[in-house]
Design an enzyme around this catalytic site. Structure first.
Site, mmCIF file in Angstrom:
data_model
loop_
_atom_site.group_PDB
_atom_site.id
_atom_site.type_symbol
_atom_site.label_atom_id
_atom_site.label_comp_id
_atom_site.label_asym_id
_atom_site.label_seq_id
_atom_site.Cartn_x
_atom_site.Cartn_y
_atom_site.Cartn_z
ATOM 1 N N ASP A 247 0.792 -1.204 0.060
ATOM 2 C CA ASP A 247 0.003 0.094 -0.009
ATOM 3 C C ASP A 247 0.998 1.095 -0.016
ATOM 4 O O ASP A 247 1.984 1.285 0.633
ATOM 5 C CB ASP A 247 -0.962 -0.031 1.297
ATOM 6 C CG ASP A 247 -2.138 1.090 1.099
ATOM 7 O OD1 ASP A 247 -2.316 1.615 0.185
ATOM 8 O OD2 ASP A 247 -2.857 0.991 2.296
ATOM 9 N N ASN B 162 -10.577 -2.912 -6.444
ATOM 10 C CA ASN B 162 -9.946 -1.992 -6.974
ATOM 11 C C ASN B 162 -10.310 -1.710 -8.391
ATOM 12 O O ASN B 162 -9.880 -0.551 -9.086
ATOM 13 C CB ASN B 162 -8.523 -2.687 -7.230
ATOM 14 C CG ASN B 162 -7.488 -2.495 -6.046
ATOM 15 O OD1 ASN B 162 -6.629 -3.186 -5.897
ATOM 16 N ND2 ASN B 162 -7.724 -1.723 -5.159
HETATM 17 C C1 FPP Z 1 -1.914 0.206 -3.204
HETATM 18 O O1 FPP Z 1 -1.499 1.519 -3.174
HETATM 19 C C2 FPP Z 1 -1.459 -0.713 -4.576
HETATM 20 C C3 FPP Z 1 -2.194 -1.142 -5.456
HETATM 21 C C4 FPP Z 1 -3.742 -1.228 -5.515
HETATM 22 C C5 FPP Z 1 -1.366 -1.771 -6.468
HETATM 23 C C6 FPP Z 1 -0.499 -2.758 -6.044
HETATM 24 C C7 FPP Z 1 0.579 -2.876 -7.385
HETATM 25 C C8 FPP Z 1 1.868 -2.895 -7.262
HETATM 26 C C9 FPP Z 1 2.509 -2.879 -6.030
HETATM 27 C C10 FPP Z 1 2.749 -3.164 -8.613
HETATM 28 C C11 FPP Z 1 3.362 -4.256 -8.681
HETATM 29 C C12 FPP Z 1 2.388 -5.407 -9.285
HETATM 30 C C13 FPP Z 1 2.847 -6.503 -10.211
HETATM 31 C C14 FPP Z 1 1.497 -7.354 -10.550
HETATM 32 C C15 FPP Z 1 4.210 -6.446 -10.369
HETATM 33 P P1 FPP Z 1 -2.467 2.713 -3.475
HETATM 34 O O2 FPP Z 1 -2.525 3.117 -4.963
HETATM 35 O O3 FPP Z 1 -3.924 2.361 -2.967
HETATM 36 O O4 FPP Z 1 -1.704 3.733 -2.716
HETATM 37 P P2 FPP Z 1 -2.438 4.872 -1.754
HETATM 38 O O5 FPP Z 1 -3.257 4.360 -0.743
HETATM 39 O O6 FPP Z 1 -1.190 5.685 -1.343
HETATM 40 O O7 FPP Z 1 -3.520 5.967 -2.819
#
Ligand code: FPP
Length: 269
Positions: free
Chosen positions: A35, A83
């Site tokens: 996250d 998501n």
């Molecule tokens: C949450 O951060 C992250 C995600 C929903 C996506 C996770 C994906 C990756 C780490 C990339 C790697 C994936 C692969 C398949 C190699 P957020 O966007 O919710 O962050 P925020 O809470 O700060 O908005």
């Protein structure tokens, strides 16, 4: 541990009080809720997707480190069933990430003897994502080391509903009796059922970015997992953070509802 220093307006890595012991127990199955990609990007005035791109680089580093430490299963929550509610452009980017990831990283996964697996409702992913996933699974199928298990379009409640329906169908078809429904049967019907019994449940769950929630991740499997929350945003998560999380695990007293070994022997101290 990351501590915020207001005078400097930044987080600074502090030396952890807990020491990582490379000869100590290493969790066999680690699961991570990655996250903070969006906030990492926003802090740099970059579009959110720049955080996901950097997050992908962190996945590569953490995968190699976990494999070298002797972790047997690394489960990464890459995309949840919830998501899809994100802006269309961000969803498209997130669906392209596994393609880029596997295209660039499979040779290293093969070198590291890492085997790719996916849990989640794969058939609902766009075709190019499904193809990349299938290719990576095929290319790494003979590897015998760590399982790199991506949760993609995964949601734990949906997983439990699917398992209950499958078991109910077996009972209706008289392949199973109600008396045969137990913990093991349910675990076998969950998406982690492909793993050997002793590796199905994560021993350690890490969530980055300071949020302290489970967010519909492996609800059944986490019954006795040790939970570790760090303020580090996923793109900033590095080897030292992983060691810190494992150090915390090494200092936990895991009782699984029982008592400490010493107490069992009559020592009440
Ligand atoms: C949450 O951060 C992250 C995600 C929903 C996506 C996770 C994906 C990756 C780490 C990339 C790697 C994936 C692969 C398949 C190699 P957020 O966007 O919710 O962050 P925020 O809470 O700060 O908005």
């Amino acid at each position: 541990m990351l501590r915020f220093f207001p005078q400097k307006n930044k987080y600074i890595q502090e030396k952890s009080e807990l020491r990582f012991n490379s000869d100590g127990p290493i969790p066999q199955h680690i699961a991570i809720i990655m996250d903070g990609n969006g906030r990492w990007a926003q802090n740099r005035r970059l579009p959110r997707v720049a955080g996901h791109k950097e997050g992908m680089e962190t996945v590569k580093k953490v995968t190699k480190q976990a494999s070298r430490l002797g972790v047997k299963v690394l489960t990464l929550y890459a995309f949840s069933t919830e998501n899809w509610k994100r802006p269309k452009d961000e969803v498209s980017f997130l669906m392209q990430l596994p393609v880029d990831f596997f295209d660039t990283f499979v040779p290293e996964l093969i070198k590291e003897n890492v085997k790719v697996h996916v849990i989640g409702y794969e058939d609902l992913l766009p075709e190019h994502t499904q193809d990349a996933v299938k290719r990576a699974i095929e290319q790494t199928k003979d590897n015998t080391g760590m399982v790199l298990n991506f949760a993609l379009n995964y949601g734990s409640r949906a997983e439990i509903v699917t398992a209950v329906k499958a078991i109910a169908t077996e009972v209706r078809n008289e392949e199973k009796s109600i008396e045969e429904i137990d913990d093991t049967l349910i675990a076998e019907h969950l998406m982690t059922g492909f793993l050997p019994t002793e590796l199905r449940d994560p021993e350690l769950v890490i969530r980055t970015s300071g949020e302290e929630r489970i967010s519909n991740f492996l609800l059944w499997q986490l019954a006795y997992s040790e939970l570790y929350f760090t303020k580090a945003l996923w793109p900033d998560f590095d080897g030292a953070h992983l060691e810190e999380a494992i150090a915390s695990f090494q200092n936990r007293d895991r009782r699984f509802g029982g008592v400490k070994n010493k107490e069992k022997e009559g020592d009440q101290s």
